[in-house]
Structures are given as structure tokens and as C-alpha cells.
Design an enzyme around this catalytic site. Sequence first.
Site, PDB file in Angstrom:
ATOM      1  N   ASN A   1       0.856  -1.192   0.000  1.00 56.77           N
ATOM      2  CA  ASN A   1       0.000   0.000   0.000  1.00 56.77           C
ATOM      3  C   ASN A   1       0.887   1.235   0.000  1.00 56.77           C
ATOM      4  O   ASN A   1       1.508   1.558   1.014  1.00 56.77           O
ATOM      5  CB  ASN A   1      -0.897  -0.022   1.255  1.00 56.77           C
ATOM      6  CG  ASN A   1      -1.687   1.257   1.412  1.00 56.77           C
ATOM      7  OD1 ASN A   1      -1.872   2.014   0.452  1.00 56.77           O
ATOM      8  ND2 ASN A   1      -2.161   1.504   2.620  1.00 56.77           N
TER       9      ASN A   1
ATOM     10  N   LYS B   1       0.044   4.285  -0.157  1.00 57.90           N
ATOM     11  CA  LYS B   1      -0.612   5.446   0.466  1.00 57.90           C
ATOM     12  C   LYS B   1      -0.457   6.682  -0.433  1.00 57.90           C
ATOM     13  O   LYS B   1      -0.409   6.534  -1.647  1.00 57.90           O
ATOM     14  CB  LYS B   1      -0.044   5.695   1.870  1.00 57.90           C
ATOM     15  CG  LYS B   1       0.033   4.425   2.711  1.00 57.90           C
ATOM     16  CD  LYS B   1       0.234   4.714   4.167  1.00 57.90           C
ATOM     17  CE  LYS B   1       0.541   3.425   4.903  1.00 57.90           C
ATOM     18  NZ  LYS B   1       0.267   3.490   6.309  1.00 57.90           N
TER      19      LYS B   1
ATOM     20  N   HIS C   1      -9.488   0.951   5.072  1.00 56.63           N
ATOM     21  CA  HIS C   1      -8.149   1.095   5.667  1.00 56.63           C
ATOM     22  C   HIS C   1      -8.262   2.004   6.891  1.00 56.63           C
ATOM     23  O   HIS C   1      -9.060   2.944   6.906  1.00 56.63           O
ATOM     24  CB  HIS C   1      -7.177   1.694   4.650  1.00 56.63           C
ATOM     25  CG  HIS C   1      -5.758   1.689   5.136  1.00 56.63           C
ATOM     26  ND1 HIS C   1      -5.275   2.651   5.982  1.00 56.63           N
ATOM     27  CD2 HIS C   1      -4.752   0.804   4.938  1.00 56.63           C
ATOM     28  CE1 HIS C   1      -4.002   2.366   6.278  1.00 56.63           C
ATOM     29  NE2 HIS C   1      -3.670   1.254   5.653  1.00 56.63           N
TER      30      HIS C   1
ATOM     31  N   GLU D   1      -6.622   4.377   7.967  1.00 54.39           N
ATOM     32  CA  GLU D   1      -6.464   5.822   7.743  1.00 54.39           C
ATOM     33  C   GLU D   1      -7.746   6.420   7.172  1.00 54.39           C
ATOM     34  O   GLU D   1      -8.065   7.578   7.421  1.00 54.39           O
ATOM     35  CB  GLU D   1      -5.236   6.077   6.845  1.00 54.39           C
ATOM     36  CG  GLU D   1      -3.951   5.859   7.643  1.00 54.39           C
ATOM     37  CD  GLU D   1      -2.790   5.296   6.857  1.00 54.39           C
ATOM     38  OE1 GLU D   1      -2.784   5.358   5.616  1.00 54.39           O
ATOM     39  OE2 GLU D   1      -1.856   4.757   7.507  1.00 54.39           O
TER      40      GLU D   1
ATOM     41  N   GLU E   1      -5.279  -5.247  10.638  1.00 52.21           N
ATOM     42  CA  GLU E   1      -4.279  -4.208  10.813  1.00 52.21           C
ATOM     43  C   GLU E   1      -4.539  -3.477  12.134  1.00 52.21           C
ATOM     44  O   GLU E   1      -5.348  -2.535  12.173  1.00 52.21           O
ATOM     45  CB  GLU E   1      -4.352  -3.210   9.664  1.00 52.21           C
ATOM     46  CG  GLU E   1      -4.040  -3.822   8.318  1.00 52.21           C
ATOM     47  CD  GLU E   1      -3.452  -2.785   7.370  1.00 52.21           C
ATOM     48  OE1 GLU E   1      -2.302  -2.976   6.952  1.00 52.21           O
ATOM     49  OE2 GLU E   1      -4.119  -1.781   7.091  1.00 52.21           O
TER      50      GLU E   1
ATOM     51  N   GLY F   1       2.418   2.159  10.664  1.00 50.88           N
ATOM     52  CA  GLY F   1       3.307   3.303  10.502  1.00 50.88           C
ATOM     53  C   GLY F   1       3.998   3.716  11.780  1.00 50.88           C
ATOM     54  O   GLY F   1       4.577   4.800  11.854  1.00 50.88           O
TER      55      GLY F   1
ATOM     56  N   SER G   1       3.532  -2.190  10.240  1.00 50.37           N
ATOM     57  CA  SER G   1       4.999  -2.137  10.392  1.00 50.37           C
ATOM     58  C   SER G   1       5.688  -3.443  10.002  1.00 50.37           C
ATOM     59  O   SER G   1       6.628  -3.868  10.666  1.00 50.37           O
ATOM     60  CB  SER G   1       5.365  -1.714  11.812  1.00 50.37           C
ATOM     61  OG  SER G   1       4.881  -0.409  12.073  1.00 50.37           O
TER      62      SER G   1
HETATM   63  C1  PEP Z   1      -0.707   0.000   5.811  1.00 53.83           C
HETATM   64  O1  PEP Z   1      -0.636   1.043   5.194  1.00 53.83           O
HETATM   65  O2  PEP Z   1      -1.680  -0.736   5.635  1.00 53.83           O
HETATM   66  C2  PEP Z   1       0.374  -0.354   6.748  1.00 53.83           C
HETATM   67  C3  PEP Z   1       0.285  -1.497   7.385  1.00 53.83           C
HETATM   68  O3  PEP Z   1       1.395   0.542   6.897  1.00 53.83           O
HETATM   69  P1  PEP Z   1       2.838   0.267   7.574  1.00 53.83           P
HETATM   70  O4  PEP Z   1       3.362  -1.031   6.968  1.00 53.83           O
HETATM   71  O5  PEP Z   1       3.685   1.435   7.181  1.00 53.83           O
HETATM   72  O6  PEP Z   1       2.629   0.134   9.039  1.00 53.83           O
END
Ligand code: PEP
Length: 253
Positions: free
Chosen positions: A9, A11, A97, A99, A169, A175, A215
Site C-alpha cells: 500500500n 498510500k 483502511h 487511515e 491491521e 506506521g 509495520s
Molecule cells: C498500511 O498502510 O496498511 C500499513 C500497514 O502501513 P505500515 O506497513 O507502514 O505500518
Amino acid sequence: MRKPFMAGNWKMNTDSHSSVALARAVVAGSTDVAGDRVDVAVIAPFVYLRAVAQAVSSSAVAVGAQDVYFEQKGAFTGEISPAMLKDVGCTYVLCGHSERRHVIGESDDLVGKKVTAAIHGGLLPILCVGELLEERDAGKTENVVERHLRTGLAGLDGEKMSAVTVAYEPVWAIGTGRTATPQQAQEVHQFIRGLLAKIYGKDLADEIRILYGGSVKPDNAKELMAQADVDGLLVGGASLKADDFVKIIRAGV
Ligand code: PEP
């Protein structure tokens, strides 16, 4: 057997040049495994989807979008329909997601409408579910995940459900550099599969892929993938570096 699935992803990152370069580098680094041994998708910003789809067109790497609207067309300024995403070469789309839920303020019901619309439009939705840190600390992880799942999948019969990938998630791990331990991930993945079995039956629940996201890095990918109910990884930050994402893809093989 569930084939591993690795999705990057991006973003709100990359530009017209770097999005294509990144897509090409992912293809180059994964040609011997993508498609046969592991499914791979790059989830690019809307405006670069067509160029990215062209860049991966001769490979097994698929393209996904980060969001979709639930209406087919009309006066919805700024929104993008499932048909538009298909038109520019998308196979997958993220729905809900964290975010989108927590920064933009999308409701559970809206996410559910998006999942349904994506399937009707011929896309494969990746439904993201996961708890905030305070929800985990309050012992509410399973309640939140169950609510996200039930509302996200509302009205889907088994046939439509087979088009869905679920991504667990935990918001506190996205992040932040703070990954869930493989055991924490497995516990929730097992819970999700159990819930899917209650709703759709064990056979279908055993076919649905459940990705972990939060992460993920090359050095923790293998351990996460070793868990029985972790079928793939949804990768944010580390998917912006082709070398890292390719290492993560290979951790699934
Ligand atoms: C994501 O954007 O779904 C995500 C898991 O980000 P990150 O790997 O940066 O934590």
C-alpha cells in the site's frame, strides 16, 4: 491451500515517474515467484493507477486502489467508482483502511457499502479491520474486529464472500514501527477465521485469505508468515522500497 498474498500500500506517496519505476522494480524482483507461488499487488494512488497497470501488464503483479465509492456514477464530486477502477486496470481495492476510518472518518456502514459495490463491480476487495491502542488496552480487540467484519461483510453471501480478502491491521502498529508479535497476530487471525466459519461455514472460512498489516519489514515478515492463520501481508512504508518489498514477497514463498 491458501496461496500467500503480499500487497504493498503506497498510500499518498510516489509521483508519475517513481510510481512506474517502483512497479517495474517489484516486477523485476518477483517474476520467478509472483503468480505461481505468491500473489502480489501494488496499491497505488488513483492518479498513477493506469501507468502502474501498464508497467506491470506483462507480469503476474496485480494493481489495486486504496479506496472506492459505492455508487456507480453521478453527482459525487471527487469520488471514484468501481467501473473506473476496472477501466484503469485494477484488480483489488482496499476498503476501510484504518487511515480512511480514523483520519477521514469513514463509518462502518460506508465501508460495508464499498465492499459490496466493489464486488458487484468485479473488483476483489481487501477489507481492513483492526483496533485502536485504547481498544486493545481495554480488552476490546475482538469486539472491534467482529464489528468491522460483520458490518464490512453485511449482506454478502458465500459466493460473494469468496472474492474478499481480510486484512487485520491493528491501528497501533500501522506506521509506528511497533509490530504486533506473531502470537498477537495469530490470535486475532484465528479469531477472524473462527468468526468467518460461524457466518459462512468452515470450508469457506478455510479458503479466505487473512493478511496481517502493521509495520511489516523484511526482518519480521517470515516470522509473521509462519503463523497458521497469517496468509499474507499488507505492507505500507516498506513497500515503497522495492528491495524491501521484494524481500517481504519472498518471505511468503
Ligand atoms: C498500511 O498502510 O496498511 C500499513 C500497514 O502501513 P505500515 O506497513 O507502514 O505500518
